[in-house]
Design a protein around this motif. Sequence first.
Motif, PDB file in Angstrom:
ATOM      1  N   MET A   1     -83.023 -71.630 -74.129  1.00  0.00           N
ATOM      2  CA  MET A   1     -83.688 -71.511 -72.833  1.00  0.00           C
ATOM      3  C   MET A   1     -82.977 -72.311 -71.765  1.00  0.00           C
ATOM      4  SD  MET A   1     -87.622 -71.789 -74.067  1.00  0.00           S
ATOM      5  CE  MET A   1     -88.229 -71.751 -72.400  1.00  0.00           C
ATOM      6  N   ASP A   2     -81.947 -73.027 -72.189  1.00  0.00           N
ATOM      7  CA  ASP A   2     -81.184 -73.825 -71.253  1.00  0.00           C
ATOM      8  C   ASP A   2     -82.065 -74.885 -70.588  1.00  0.00           C
ATOM      9  OD1 ASP A   2     -78.743 -74.473 -70.370  1.00  0.00           O
ATOM     10  OD2 ASP A   2     -78.833 -73.220 -68.567  1.00  0.00           O
ATOM     11  N   ARG A   3     -83.075 -75.322 -71.265  1.00  0.00           N
ATOM     12  CA  ARG A   3     -83.910 -76.388 -70.708  1.00  0.00           C
ATOM     13  C   ARG A   3     -84.119 -77.431 -71.798  1.00  0.00           C
ATOM     14  NH1 ARG A   3     -85.220 -74.540 -66.050  1.00  0.00           N
ATOM     15  NH2 ARG A   3     -85.945 -72.414 -65.730  1.00  0.00           N
ATOM     16  N   SER A   4     -84.102 -78.718 -71.429  1.00  0.00           N
ATOM     17  CA  SER A   4     -84.287 -79.751 -72.444  1.00  0.00           C
ATOM     18  C   SER A   4     -84.651 -81.069 -71.776  1.00  0.00           C
ATOM     19  CB  SER A   4     -83.005 -79.923 -73.259  1.00  0.00           C
ATOM     20  OG  SER A   4     -81.951 -80.281 -72.391  1.00  0.00           O
ATOM     21  N   ILE A   5     -85.136 -82.008 -72.610  1.00  0.00           N
ATOM     22  CA  ILE A   5     -85.499 -83.318 -72.048  1.00  0.00           C
ATOM     23  C   ILE A   5     -84.238 -84.134 -71.824  1.00  0.00           C
ATOM     24  CG2 ILE A   5     -86.987 -85.312 -72.309  1.00  0.00           C
ATOM     25  CD1 ILE A   5     -88.589 -83.942 -74.329  1.00  0.00           C
ATOM     26  N   TRP A   6     -83.276 -84.019 -72.742  1.00  0.00           N
ATOM     27  CA  TRP A   6     -82.020 -84.778 -72.538  1.00  0.00           C
ATOM     28  C   TRP A   6     -80.828 -83.910 -72.846  1.00  0.00           C
ATOM     29  CZ3 TRP A   6     -85.198 -85.610 -76.709  1.00  0.00           C
ATOM     30  CH2 TRP A   6     -84.646 -85.350 -77.970  1.00  0.00           C
TER      31      TRP A   6
ATOM     32  N   ALA B   1     -83.146 -79.324 -79.193  1.00  0.00           N
ATOM     33  CA  ALA B   1     -81.884 -78.609 -79.415  1.00  0.00           C
ATOM     34  C   ALA B   1     -82.102 -77.104 -79.268  1.00  0.00           C
ATOM     35  CB  ALA B   1     -81.335 -78.945 -80.793  1.00  0.00           C
ATOM     36  N   ILE B   2     -83.209 -76.605 -79.818  1.00  0.00           N
ATOM     37  CA  ILE B   2     -83.486 -75.167 -79.757  1.00  0.00           C
ATOM     38  C   ILE B   2     -83.674 -74.720 -78.312  1.00  0.00           C
ATOM     39  CG2 ILE B   2     -85.166 -73.380 -80.353  1.00  0.00           C
ATOM     40  CD1 ILE B   2     -85.615 -74.894 -82.982  1.00  0.00           C
ATOM     41  N   THR B   3     -84.509 -75.464 -77.550  1.00  0.00           N
ATOM     42  CA  THR B   3     -84.756 -75.023 -76.171  1.00  0.00           C
ATOM     43  C   THR B   3     -83.486 -75.144 -75.326  1.00  0.00           C
ATOM     44  OG1 THR B   3     -85.565 -77.206 -75.618  1.00  0.00           O
ATOM     45  CG2 THR B   3     -87.224 -75.554 -76.133  1.00  0.00           C
ATOM     46  N   ARG B   4     -82.640 -76.140 -75.640  1.00  0.00           N
ATOM     47  CA  ARG B   4     -81.401 -76.272 -74.869  1.00  0.00           C
ATOM     48  C   ARG B   4     -80.496 -75.077 -75.147  1.00  0.00           C
ATOM     49  NH1 ARG B   4     -78.898 -81.829 -75.631  1.00  0.00           N
ATOM     50  NH2 ARG B   4     -78.590 -80.988 -77.713  1.00  0.00           N
ATOM     51  N   ARG B   5     -80.479 -74.682 -76.407  1.00  0.00           N
ATOM     52  CA  ARG B   5     -79.604 -73.603 -76.816  1.00  0.00           C
ATOM     53  C   ARG B   5     -80.077 -72.265 -76.231  1.00  0.00           C
ATOM     54  NH1 ARG B   5     -76.971 -71.950 -81.826  1.00  0.00           N
ATOM     55  NH2 ARG B   5     -75.722 -70.195 -81.103  1.00  0.00           N
TER      56      ARG B   5
END
Lengths: 321, 494
Positions: free
Chosen positions: A316-321, A310-314
């Motif tokens: 860094m805009d990168r995530s596993i799902w 959730a943190i990286t999606r928020r």
Amino acid sequence: METQHAVRRPPRRTAALSRTATHRSDQKRFGNGELLLMSLIPFGFVILFQYVPMLGLVIVFQDFDIFQGFRESEWVGFPNFAEVFGDRRFWAVLRNTLVINIYKTIFFFPIPIVLAIVITEIKNRFVQRASQTILYLPHFVSWIVVAGLAFTILGSNGTLNQLRSALGLERVLYLTQPELFRGIIVLTAIWKESGWGSIIFIASIISIDPQLFEAATIDGASRLRRIISITIPSIAPTIVLLLLIRLGYILIWGTEQVLALYNPTVYETGDVIGTYVFRTGLGAQRYSYSATIGFFNSLVGMMMIVTANAITRRFMDRSIW
Amino acid sequence: MKRRVIIAAALAVSCAALAFAAGTDENGAADDSGTITLRIMRQFVGGMDPATEPGVQVINEVTGYETVWELLPAESPMDKLNLLLAAGDEYDFIYISNSNSAVVADYATRGVLTDLTDKLGDYPNLAKIPDNAWSRYTFDGRTFAVPSTGLPIPQSINFVRQDWLDALGAGEPSTRQELYDLLVAFRDEDPGNNGDRNVPFGMVGPWHPGLASTFGILYPQQLSEGRIYDTRLTEEYRDYLSFLNRLYEEDLLDPDFPVMTSVVFREKVAAGGIGAFSGWVDDAVSLHTAAESEGDMTSRYTALETLDGPDGVKRNFSQAGPHNVGFVPTSSSKADDVLGWLNVFMDDANWKEITIGIEGIDHEVQPDGRTFPILPRFDEIRSRMWALLPVQNGEQYFPLWLTRIRKNPIYFGVYDQMLPQVDPYKVANELAYLPIGENRAQNGRLIEDYIEEESIKFIAGARPISEFSEFVSEVEDLGMNEVISEMQIAWDNR
């Protein structure tokens, strides 16, 4: 040098592109039905070997008896959890596990990335291949052998102490100092696994479009600038992915290593969940107790992955799902 | 169309394979010749492959039974044993070492072991096993296992480098103080010229009755006026730890003691840096082998005579007592065949032929009356026979065992020199045959591990000896008092 670099890369890229094209036409010819059918095999595998065994987790709520199996063992509710969390030593080993793995994440995790960048920057192919092989080798040495090596180097009369005595310094008993143990764990992990860990980053760097490097070179970017502005951003998804996976293993990672290297005088800083369970749970055949700790490990691992994702999606805009 | 044909063919093949597998389910019953086949499982033995082990062939020839052997894994053998008993695998006889024997009571109450009580009378040779050994596995009058007893040899022995003694012109120490003074001389005068590598004294693990006996401690539990107590919770044990801590602090005890494993220790001995050590009979042999493999024949260790106890009387730990234990799972239908096999095994003539072979072929009697193995034949066929004895009476086996150790000049040299030094002082453990109760089965291992860990810390100074009373209460919290009172009840009702 740079032209050689440019000449070597493009054919590979073309090959990759043509593979994708063939793949697309295959898909048209067969349709999706076959693909779905084929995917049943891995799905079946995952269900059979990953999900079905999870039913066995019910033993954390049981006073499990191997002769009665989990169908007939007595249901007891939460006393296994009470026993685990009420144990003063459990909290100490939990702290050790977290500290050691946080150290490893900070000091160990970046090294394979740096190694991968350095290796791919080597232009002499022979040197590149040779250094890669040499760096991979320690991965194939078992932890038991590494422990033997550590003893030879760090023992009371090991290499390091011989050096110290030659310099007129006092002998240091590295392996029995609680404050040094975590450092030894991190250093031996770096020695053994950095090279191997760099493979995936090397693969990721090689797949970067060489035109990017060429364009940057023409624009006058220095080697360092190309690394910072092209290489690192291009492999960032791989870095994030591996970091997330690593966080999922934060309570499990490295048990075998600690088991090979520790001794009672360093339990205070070195005893981790895995080794503690090994000594007090499985050795004494307390299955429910061990499973409860395993369950806790998995729960924490899952929470770590979900949160980090959730943190990286928020940010860094990168995530596993 | 073609694909369907292939799938149909694949299905047909797998169905046929399944049917075939179901049809050939072997049950290991008697073969055409009438020989009875037994499946035997024993605990792991390094370097032995039961499928090609020549000793198995000897046993089959002498006993007339066809035995097929398997080994439990080296790692977590008891987990594997639980699993195969829970699954009802068809093993006919399983035997495990005494250190794991606590499980027998548990298995017996769960009904996975065959009750042998009414059958034993038919197999007279089994009566050679002493009664107190049987009583250990007899619960409410029913016997569920076949015990073995250990060889009556003293186990914990102190060794010293003879060439270092000679270089100092020193005599063999006979008290703890004399040993201490000798170690100081080893440190200060460095008779081995080892410089930085000089280690006056070494040992692996904290528990060495050969030293603890100088504080009046021989066994983990001892009797005092009819009351059982654990020796590790006493003032004497505290003094023992203080003494070792002093050795450690004064650079007499190996600085690597806390991390020492028997393998590393062997290397250290082979490298020639250790002046004296407190060890076990088996170590003695492997350490000599290690030293000699380095070509260093001068580094001969002499076994010291047992040191004086606190009252001036010498006492040594004896291995006599429970040894392996074997049982027949209820999943086997061959309890009588197993007992028959053990009965044949325990016949004196058979036992002798199995362990040392036939005179003139496998061994010979020398003019002085001592029996020696004929090499290399003896080693080729019988070198691992010790691991293939499903039942034994240690006292009766002892003279034959002495022949067996003469197969190797190192073994022979060590035992020949060692036994007279320690044998006269061995004191049997009165509590050795007490049945293992529920508390000990459940918590014994945890308690022992904890005592060992903390003892290492005390010795290495990682925990101050002033915390000994806290250590005692920690061990009691782990359930030591319950273990002791359980033993006391068993002792009172023996």
